[in-house]
Scaffold this active site. Structure first.
Site, PDB file in Angstrom:
ATOM      1  N   ASN A   9       1.100   6.118   8.884  1.00  0.00           N
ATOM      2  CA  ASN A   9       1.404   5.426   7.629  1.00  0.00           C
ATOM      3  C   ASN A   9       0.507   6.032   6.552  1.00  0.00           C
ATOM      4  O   ASN A   9      -0.697   5.787   6.539  1.00  0.00           O
ATOM      5  CB  ASN A   9       1.129   3.925   7.789  1.00  0.00           C
ATOM      6  CG  ASN A   9       1.336   3.168   6.490  1.00  0.00           C
ATOM      7  OD1 ASN A   9       1.922   3.683   5.543  1.00  0.00           O
ATOM      8  ND2 ASN A   9       0.843   1.933   6.446  1.00  0.00           N
ATOM      9  N   LYS A  11       0.514   5.487   3.427  1.00  0.00           N
ATOM     10  CA  LYS A  11       0.250   4.567   2.311  1.00  0.00           C
ATOM     11  C   LYS A  11       0.395   5.315   0.982  1.00  0.00           C
ATOM     12  O   LYS A  11       1.256   6.176   0.866  1.00  0.00           O
ATOM     13  CB  LYS A  11      -1.137   3.919   2.465  1.00  0.00           C
ATOM     14  CG  LYS A  11      -1.358   3.347   3.862  1.00  0.00           C
ATOM     15  CD  LYS A  11      -2.569   2.473   3.924  1.00  0.00           C
ATOM     16  CE  LYS A  11      -2.851   2.103   5.363  1.00  0.00           C
ATOM     17  NZ  LYS A  11      -3.839   1.064   5.492  1.00  0.00           N
ATOM     18  N   HIS A  95       4.145  -4.917   6.543  1.00  0.00           N
ATOM     19  CA  HIS A  95       2.753  -4.441   6.605  1.00  0.00           C
ATOM     20  C   HIS A  95       1.866  -5.456   5.872  1.00  0.00           C
ATOM     21  O   HIS A  95       2.268  -6.013   4.847  1.00  0.00           O
ATOM     22  CB  HIS A  95       2.636  -3.059   5.965  1.00  0.00           C
ATOM     23  CG  HIS A  95       1.331  -2.398   6.259  1.00  0.00           C
ATOM     24  ND1 HIS A  95       0.175  -2.749   5.602  1.00  0.00           N
ATOM     25  CD2 HIS A  95       0.983  -1.448   7.156  1.00  0.00           C
ATOM     26  CE1 HIS A  95      -0.835  -2.028   6.083  1.00  0.00           C
ATOM     27  NE2 HIS A  95      -0.365  -1.221   7.030  1.00  0.00           N
ATOM     28  N   GLU A  97      -0.508  -5.129   3.934  1.00  0.00           N
ATOM     29  CA  GLU A  97      -0.763  -4.822   2.509  1.00  0.00           C
ATOM     30  C   GLU A  97       0.409  -5.278   1.641  1.00  0.00           C
ATOM     31  O   GLU A  97       0.218  -5.710   0.518  1.00  0.00           O
ATOM     32  CB  GLU A  97      -1.058  -3.318   2.348  1.00  0.00           C
ATOM     33  CG  GLU A  97      -2.418  -2.975   2.929  1.00  0.00           C
ATOM     34  CD  GLU A  97      -2.563  -1.549   3.422  1.00  0.00           C
ATOM     35  OE1 GLU A  97      -1.735  -0.689   3.090  1.00  0.00           O
ATOM     36  OE2 GLU A  97      -3.537  -1.297   4.169  1.00  0.00           O
ATOM     37  N   GLU A 167      -1.053  -5.304  14.127  1.00  0.00           N
ATOM     38  CA  GLU A 167      -2.130  -4.753  13.314  1.00  0.00           C
ATOM     39  C   GLU A 167      -3.052  -5.878  12.843  1.00  0.00           C
ATOM     40  O   GLU A 167      -2.788  -6.504  11.804  1.00  0.00           O
ATOM     41  CB  GLU A 167      -1.553  -4.057  12.079  1.00  0.00           C
ATOM     42  CG  GLU A 167      -0.616  -2.920  12.403  1.00  0.00           C
ATOM     43  CD  GLU A 167      -0.581  -1.914  11.259  1.00  0.00           C
ATOM     44  OE1 GLU A 167      -0.937  -0.764  11.500  1.00  0.00           O
ATOM     45  OE2 GLU A 167      -0.243  -2.298  10.141  1.00  0.00           O
ATOM     46  N   GLY A 173      -8.194  -0.128   8.194  1.00  0.00           N
ATOM     47  CA  GLY A 173      -8.978   0.606   7.207  1.00  0.00           C
ATOM     48  C   GLY A 173     -10.444   0.213   7.174  1.00  0.00           C
ATOM     49  O   GLY A 173     -11.163   0.555   6.234  1.00  0.00           O
ATOM     50  N   SER A 213      -7.512   1.148  12.499  1.00  0.00           N
ATOM     51  CA  SER A 213      -8.583   2.126  12.741  1.00  0.00           C
ATOM     52  C   SER A 213      -8.407   2.908  14.045  1.00  0.00           C
ATOM     53  O   SER A 213      -9.391   3.164  14.753  1.00  0.00           O
ATOM     54  CB  SER A 213      -9.952   1.443  12.671  1.00  0.00           C
ATOM     55  OG  SER A 213     -10.137   0.859  11.389  1.00  0.00           O
TER      56      SER A 213
END
Ligand code: PEP
Length: 250
Positions: A9, A11, A95, A97, A167, A173, A213
């Site tokens: 991904n 992003k 996701h 985010e 996730e 991240g 991660s």
């Protein structure tokens, strides 16, 4: 045997030249047998990436986002019709985010999932709990609700085009990875929820990816767990050498 998958991904990263180089390098790389690669690129690069990746049938290009409507007055959005017109048939939905920064609610995600499934897309459905929920030990019920709210309206045969990505938000991240045991525990739980709602066969066939991660140094330990069928990788997918190591970690 369910599919093993290394998904990247990107992003909102990479300029056009770097995106071109990365997809070219990955498309020229032999993928281990039984492993498929999915690259979720920024919308602007999807057409180019798909053309470059077309020479390697094990590399698929995915949209990071898609609207639930077919077309219309939705400034800034992209539709499944547009994606189909350039040959894209993979997409991410849910996701964290998108949920957090863009306020995407479970009902909207449910509609997106329906649109994608009904239009022949393979959908990577993301779920996962924030740190506070993990600390309160309610992570399983939290993820169960995410599945129920946005995925469990599907009919059993539609699950064939779904990939689930677990996730945990606290691991995305942050450099903190769920331990292989934590990932396995949640993946096993997700599979059992699928079994309860649908059937053992559907649960057995569903690929469940871990994201948060994932790095070359931890990928093989995570992927060695029985219910971890691969990874959804952010930061470490932006560099060809590190992502190739992850692809070769199965
Ligand atoms: C992600 O973007 O889905 C992700 C897991 O990111 P990272 O690998 O950088 O934690």
């Amino acid at each position: 045997m369910r599919q093993k998958i290394a998904a990247g991904n990107w992003k909102m990263n990479l300029d056009s030249q770097k995106a071109r180089e990365l997809v070219t390098e990955l498309s020229n790389t032999m993928t281990p047998s039984g492993v498929e690669v999915i690259l979720a690129c920024p919308a602007l690069y999807l057409d180019m990436a798909n053309t470059l990746a077309s020479k390697n049938r094990k590399v698929h290009i995915a949209a990071q986002n898609v609207h639930d409507k077919d077309n219309g007055a939705y400034t800034g959005e992209i539709s499944h019709e547009m994606l189909t017109s350039i040959g894209i048939k993979y997409a991410l939905v849910g996701h964290s985010e998108r949920r957090e920064y863009f306020g995407e609610k479970p009902s909207f995600l449910r509609d997106k999932v329906s649109t994608l499934v009904n239009n022949g897309f393979t959908t990577i459905f993301c779920c996962g709990e924030p740190l506070k929920v993990r600390k309160s030990k309610k992570h399983k019920s939290f993820v169960a609700k995410q599945l129920k709210d946005s995925l469990f309206h599907l009919k059993e045969d539609q699950l064939k085009s779904i990939i689930v990505a677990y996730e945990p938000i606290w691991a995305i991240g942050t450099g903190v990875t769920a331990s292989p045991a934590q990932a396995q525990e949640m993946h096993k739980f997700i599979r059992s929820e699928i079994r309860k709602k649908y059937s053992s066969q559907t649960a057995k066939n569903l690929s469940i990816l871990y994201g948060g991660s994932v790095k070359p140094a931890n990928a093989s330990q995570l992927f060695s767990k029985a219910d971890v069928d691969g990874g959804l990788v952010g930061g470490a997918s932006l560099n060809a050498e590190s992502f190739k190591k992850i692809i070769n970690s199965f």
